[in-house]
Design a protein around this motif. Structure first.
Motif, PDB file in Angstrom:
ATOM      1  N   GLY D  12       0.754  -1.247   0.026  1.00  9.55           N
ATOM      2  CA  GLY D  12      -0.040  -0.042   0.077  1.00  9.55           C
ATOM      3  C   GLY D  12       0.922   1.241   0.022  1.00  9.55           C
ATOM      4  O   GLY D  12       0.722   2.322  -0.576  1.00  9.55           O
ATOM      5  N   GLY D  13       1.801   1.270   0.890  1.00  7.90           N
ATOM      6  CA  GLY D  13       2.649   2.366   0.876  1.00  7.90           C
ATOM      7  C   GLY D  13       1.925   3.724   0.983  1.00  7.90           C
ATOM      8  O   GLY D  13       1.183   3.994   1.875  1.00  7.90           O
ATOM      9  N   PHE D  14       2.253   4.668   0.097  1.00 11.86           N
ATOM     10  CA  PHE D  14       1.623   6.089   0.144  1.00 11.86           C
ATOM     11  C   PHE D  14       0.023   5.876   0.279  1.00 11.86           C
ATOM     12  O   PHE D  14      -0.641   6.868   0.883  1.00 11.86           O
ATOM     13  N   ALA D  15      -0.421   4.751   0.040  1.00  8.77           N
ATOM     14  CA  ALA D  15      -2.005   4.651  -0.120  1.00  8.77           C
ATOM     15  C   ALA D  15      -2.529   4.923   1.437  1.00  8.77           C
ATOM     16  O   ALA D  15      -3.268   5.539   1.715  1.00  8.77           O
ATOM     17  N   ARG D  16      -1.813   4.581   2.589  1.00  7.32           N
ATOM     18  CA  ARG D  16      -2.161   4.768   3.754  1.00  7.32           C
ATOM     19  C   ARG D  16      -2.175   6.275   4.098  1.00  7.32           C
ATOM     20  O   ARG D  16      -2.775   6.554   4.956  1.00  7.32           O
TER      21      ARG D  16
ATOM     22  N   GLN E 237      -0.289  13.272  -1.060  1.00 12.26           N
ATOM     23  CA  GLN E 237      -1.514  12.846  -1.459  1.00 12.26           C
ATOM     24  C   GLN E 237      -2.344  13.075  -2.519  1.00 12.26           C
ATOM     25  O   GLN E 237      -2.797  12.383  -2.963  1.00 12.26           O
ATOM     26  N   VAL E 238      -2.093  14.183  -3.154  1.00 11.80           N
ATOM     27  CA  VAL E 238      -2.397  14.519  -4.458  1.00 11.80           C
ATOM     28  C   VAL E 238      -2.035  13.711  -5.511  1.00 11.80           C
ATOM     29  O   VAL E 238      -2.765  13.093  -6.194  1.00 11.80           O
ATOM     30  N   THR E 240      -0.881  10.452  -4.821  1.00  8.56           N
ATOM     31  CA  THR E 240      -1.331   8.980  -4.530  1.00  8.56           C
ATOM     32  C   THR E 240      -2.985   9.070  -4.853  1.00  8.56           C
ATOM     33  O   THR E 240      -3.252   8.103  -5.800  1.00  8.56           O
ATOM     34  N   ILE E 241      -3.576  10.272  -4.770  1.00  8.24           N
ATOM     35  CA  ILE E 241      -4.947  10.225  -5.138  1.00  8.24           C
ATOM     36  C   ILE E 241      -4.997   9.901  -6.738  1.00  8.24           C
ATOM     37  O   ILE E 241      -6.156   9.436  -7.219  1.00  8.24           O
ATOM     38  N   ALA E 242      -4.379  10.791  -7.252  1.00  8.37           N
ATOM     39  CA  ALA E 242      -4.236  10.960  -8.843  1.00  8.37           C
ATOM     40  C   ALA E 242      -4.298   9.461  -9.334  1.00  8.37           C
ATOM     41  O   ALA E 242      -4.591   8.904 -10.316  1.00  8.37           O
ATOM     42  N   THR E 243      -3.023   8.886  -9.038  1.00  2.00           N
ATOM     43  CA  THR E 243      -2.565   7.455  -9.308  1.00  2.00           C
ATOM     44  C   THR E 243      -3.542   6.312  -8.944  1.00  2.00           C
ATOM     45  O   THR E 243      -3.940   5.826  -9.772  1.00  2.00           O
ATOM     46  N   TYR E 244      -4.075   6.229  -7.712  1.00  2.00           N
ATOM     47  CA  TYR E 244      -5.108   5.139  -7.256  1.00  2.00           C
ATOM     48  C   TYR E 244      -6.485   5.621  -8.111  1.00  2.00           C
ATOM     49  O   TYR E 244      -6.974   4.582  -8.296  1.00  2.00           O
ATOM     50  N   SER E 245      -6.806   6.639  -8.251  1.00  2.00           N
ATOM     51  CA  SER E 245      -8.135   6.996  -8.712  1.00  2.00           C
ATOM     52  C   SER E 245      -8.216   6.571 -10.266  1.00  2.00           C
ATOM     53  O   SER E 245      -9.105   6.155 -10.864  1.00  2.00           O
ATOM     54  N   TRP E 286       6.286   3.992 -10.963  1.00  2.00           N
ATOM     55  CA  TRP E 286       6.895   5.152 -10.905  1.00  2.00           C
ATOM     56  C   TRP E 286       6.571   5.818  -9.489  1.00  2.00           C
ATOM     57  O   TRP E 286       7.399   6.492  -8.682  1.00  2.00           O
ATOM     58  N   LEU E 287       5.442   5.519  -9.039  1.00  2.00           N
ATOM     59  CA  LEU E 287       5.063   5.917  -7.791  1.00  2.00           C
ATOM     60  C   LEU E 287       5.957   5.373  -6.548  1.00  2.00           C
ATOM     61  O   LEU E 287       6.259   6.063  -5.695  1.00  2.00           O
TER      62      LEU E 287
END
Lengths: 338, 338, 338, 338, 338
Positions: D12-16, E237-238, E240-245, E286-287
């Protein structure tokens, strides 16, 4: 003398550089281009010769080709390559700047270590040799070329940059870590002795010699750091996966499909994927830039010529502290006077 | 005095710069634009005049044109140019900052080398001349202009920056490497002598003079590094291939095809490829920026004027250590006092 | 006192900055926006009022409009602006950091130049004045404001930063190059004298004063370099051509074409090109950022207030070396003790 | 003790990090998101409830919506945000590095100012207090938190970092410019006196103390520069206009139009603009990054905790120069010996 | 000895790195890929098995899928990742360069602290131990590995880098802030004593030792700064939100919809989302680069091996100041002489 100066032309400019072979993108890439074309041709032949007998498989192949084409259309490898190569380029130049040059140290030795007699000469040569030895020991860790030239300490002794006694001492030193800093410690010890002898006459001179030696050692440490801590593997892998998967998709997706089927963008058949090859040269060439810059201490055309640096530094060091030490140049009026 | 100051205008601003000719994109590009237009026109004429007689060839040409157009639409040369030019720009400024200026050294000579008598004057002039000589020797390696001005050591003697005896000594020095560091070694030897004479009175003064000389020499080494280690050829080639192949594709792909054939995006015929020429000026102009910045020691309008630097530094050095050495300015109360 | 601090708000944040006028994008751009709208409106009126009478011309105009629209759709001005502005931004801050401040020099004068008597005071003031004079001389070269304030050496004399005798000496100096370094040479000469007098008591003190003077002079040299070597004209021209040709294409390409003709993307008519104006503000505003940052020594709202710097530095220098020199602050126990 | 260490997780990493609230994008953005949704909903309701009664207006609205949608499709706010945030990020870290720490100065005081008696102690404390006072005076200019804590000089006196006499002296000083440099001048004056007393025994010690004080003062100057010269307003405005106009266009352009009308890309109606909200969080969140980094001396969760720095530095300074000054640690053999 | 050198190959180059497992993108990502595929498969099965029974829901699902697909097509995560990773990469290398190495300090101790007797040896060892102790105390704050190795001060005593008395003193020190600077203060106090004893013979030597100690301490402070001030949470967060969304949208939007429905771009069904998985590996990889670089003091394969640094520095320090202190290497003529 490794001078590679860039010519400037009124007309064409960089265009003329396209006809260089040494260190060129062609020399680096021709194997990869051939492999790519081979795969492309095999797939093309299968599609044109074998598949017409199996209309179902052919149709599926065409769908996969279109799917692959779409992928190559949206995949942003130019960004990732741009950012990655910039990072690697910065690192490449930092590595060049980390290479230690002994000029400052030898100038200080020459300025502050008095005595034109034999012992003075030997002392100056020994100090100059120590800093060069330190540099060579760290080059041996980073650079293939220097490692090949001096595979063992014995080779250093034969090359005259180390005495046998020094070899024995450094070999016996009870540490498993790199020993490039050891001659710097000898340097410090010898300078302390020389100060006591009085040949280094003042405390500021002593201080400045030790400071420059420390600056020299710092560069060695920095070089060692570049060798030890590389760009994280995962970054390189991500970029490589992006580039190679792009061209894997191209081998299928850039096939000319049967124009009679009226797929969008497939209204003609040129057989040779001309622009795809150009794209290949461009993108994989860009990746090659990174490969080349990543380890500039290798044996490629564009790599730093560390053996020349070793020779130049030894020569300049001994000239400065010994041969030229006593050169008296008469101080004369220059023509600009009055 | 090479001052090129940027004017600021309330209205238009940069727009006014579009009307400059010297060092302008027009002056640099007009040949390339003409060649591009020539090729474009020839192809256009063939298509309009010859091909109508060969409908098959014509149709194939049209397919190739559309294929080429698609290529130019997806090819990301703006990225690669952006990243490449940024890298070259940084390097360009680093090169400017690497140019050694003797101001610090001469101020130290002037501050710490006592004696308004003839010998003091000669010593100060000799030291000042040595640092300038080192600088000129390294400029000769980098800069075409300086090389043209001083093609041989004899020219340096005639220009008064070197004496004949010095020329002989430097010529006889047994090394094949660049000899720009040699006058710095003379400097060190002379300073050591002067210290013994007592004209340099203190050890900290001695130390600071040697330190500044070393800083000066470092700059020379840095300049030499920029001359020796250029941006890897493969990077330049990749960028050049990208740009030129783009416009090669444009000569075909941006042709106005017969509107009666109803190809998408080809519903009209304007004859002159106006915006394509603008794109050419833009992209190839951007590449020219890199060409120009890559070797700023040439003879172009925008290149560093190294000959002016040579003259300015000699003049300022001699003024500071000699003519102005004994200027007594009376210390008077200034108007702000009380 | 030129403090412009950024407020932070819980809600909206930067949005509130949109309502500033001073130094704002509106103030900088309203003329250009009006010109753009004027051209757009004239073309629009011609298309709507005149051209209906010439159906052929009208159709050709519509084709040109579509062609122009396509051009604006593919032209990557955001990249070139992004890269260019970043380069100019870095340079802008480097220029700010190159501005010399005399604080270090005056602290050293105050620490190492002994004597509370009149002569000591005069000497300290003279040295402090010299460094400020050097700074003002270089500011006069870079900054319009300072040049306006001190158009001639006579103005400097009247302002009390130069004596008449100094003016005569500097005027007679036989050099055509900028003379900002001359007061630094006076400084060095005066320090040498003071050392002989014994008011500077130690060699390390002497060395440190000269070192700081040299650092100060280096900053002046750096500022001179920024003034002399500007961003190559060709880069600026390429970016400007890109931006202005984009909006030239927009004046035609963003016209609302007759919806009855059913051109793709032209199914309605809004008369006012709202979003095109926003694009104009955005892209030309971005270019204005570069214009503004390119020469920060001008007279715009956002430019460095060099006259304030001149005044502040003179004031602080004299306060530090003179008025406050003898302030005895009793050393008392502070409340934190024990 | 403001330690905020980043945890690393295998999965998860950054996901958390998405589940943090403090300093999070949610905490910073929820107001803006609500406002955006409110506007969107109002427009949506008008379109769905009111407009069906006015078919003409409705059709025009739909055209505007499509026009707005096209605008948001081509507008490159990701570039401008990327370049802008990078520039602001660099500046943010430079500001952190510009914060002066007194450690070097106090170590030098402790090393070179002899005397364990009461006066020695008082002198060391006074010097340490002066550098901290200078730092606090410059923090008061930059940082809201420190300004709130010490709104007047009187508060500084009460906090024990300034004596009443010092307050009077600094208040009477005839200058309108920031006075943060004044305690540094006191420091210099006091050091000069102490040197005469002989408690600072050597000239190199004196020199090194003044040098470190100057380095400290330089940091203060740098901090002042960051406070004075902000990122040009026009750049910030351009970025803000780009971002907000994008979402203004979104409130209209991302409306779900009546699917029965068969507009391209409007074949269905989901009511809630889910991905548009994500885009909003992403783009406006990116802009918030810049807002947050622009002035890191505020009172937000992520801002530098300047009050902690004030306390830490005072504590460490007094400990180093006073309490720990005379701690005798017996020098014993360590276990590694032999 | 943690050497990880990059091999260079004539053919393939980086391609070979794709087969590494240690520190590889596969090792870091396989869990995430499995989760992504699981979600994708569940949705796919629902669509293929369950939804055919509910044609309405199915149609809505298809609309959502198309909407999601459009979102993934325009979302610029490659930019934000490129800019973000570049920023984090720079920071990562700055952290490496902030790691303090004691080499300079120990060379100075060795050069300037005379005495081959027992007390001299003890003093040199104590000073060398103090700088290493300071470094270890700061490593304990940053690095998990070092914290695990030395969870308490008692462990430091057992490891021989601290004596029990020192432990008591540091424990009793009345401060809640990190105490890594304390051994540096001991170092300063001890050096002052040694200077009085006369074992450090000159003032410049004293000054240079204290300067190097301060440089060492500065590095510790810098490391502490990196630990304290992290990249603002909102930026991470920005991104991570971009990548996961993006990939959340992919799980729905990249589903193969029923080809019989004739949705654009959905004319075939390949079951396995091959290129989407490649995209996942690429973007999330990359993340992961950023995650990995963000805290390089952890326990991952690619993290800095701080425990090796601790051991190497202790070993080199003691060797340089003690074992090797008295090594007399005979100064002999080297083979290059004459």
């Amino acid at each position: 003398m490794p001078i590679a100066r860039l010519q400037k032309f009124k007309l064409g400019g960089f265009a003329r550089l396209l006809f260089c072979w040494k260190a060129s993108v062609y020399k680096l890439l021709w194997r990869e281009v051939l492999i790519f074309l081979l795969i492309y041709t095999v797939i093309s032949l299968v599609y044109r010769v074998v598949l017409p007998n199996y209309p179902n498989v052919r149709e599926n192949f065409e769908l996969v080709a279109i799917y692959s084409y779409d992928y190559t259309a949206v995949f942003p490898i130019s960004f990732v390559l741009g950012f990655y190569v910039t990072v690697v380029f910065d690192r490449w130049w930092m590595q060049f700047k980390a290479i230690p040059w002994p000029d400052r140290v030898v100038n200080n030795i020459s300025a502050h270590l008095n005595g034109a007699d034999e012992r003075g000469r030997l002392l100056r040569r020994a100090l100059a040799r120590y800093v060069n030895l330190s540099a060579i020991l760290i080059y041996r860790l980073c650079s293939k070329r220097v490692k090949k030239r001096f595979p063992t300490f014995q080779h250093l002794v034969e090359a005259g940059v180390m005495t046998s006694k020094e070899k024995d001492i450094i070999k016996k030193l009870p540490t498993d870590n790199p020993k490039y800093w050891v001659p710097c410690t000898w340097f410090v010890n010898l300078v302390r002795e020389i100060r006591k002898e009085g040949r280094i006459e003042s405390d500021p001179a002593m201080k400045t010699i030790i400071d420059e030696l420390n600056n020299f050692l710092n560069k060695c440490d920095e070089l060692y750091g570049f060798d030890w801590i590389i760009v994280p593997l995962v970054y390189t892998q991500v970029v490589t996966i992006a580039t190679y998967s792009y061209f894997l998709a191209c081998t299928v997706g850039r096939q000319y499909l049967d124009p009679s089927k009226n797929y969008t963008g497939h209204s003609f058949d040129l057989f040779f994927p001309g622009f795809t090859v150009l794209e290949f040269v461009f993108y994989v060439g860009w990746l090659k830039v990174a490969e080349n810059l990543m380890n500039p201490f290798g044996e490629d055309d564009d790599d730093f010529d560390m053996n020349w640096i070793v020779d130049r530094n030894l020569e300049v060091s001994f000239l400065a502290v010994d041969e030229m030490y006593d050169t008296k140049i008469p101080v004369e009026p220059d023509p600009h006077i009055d």
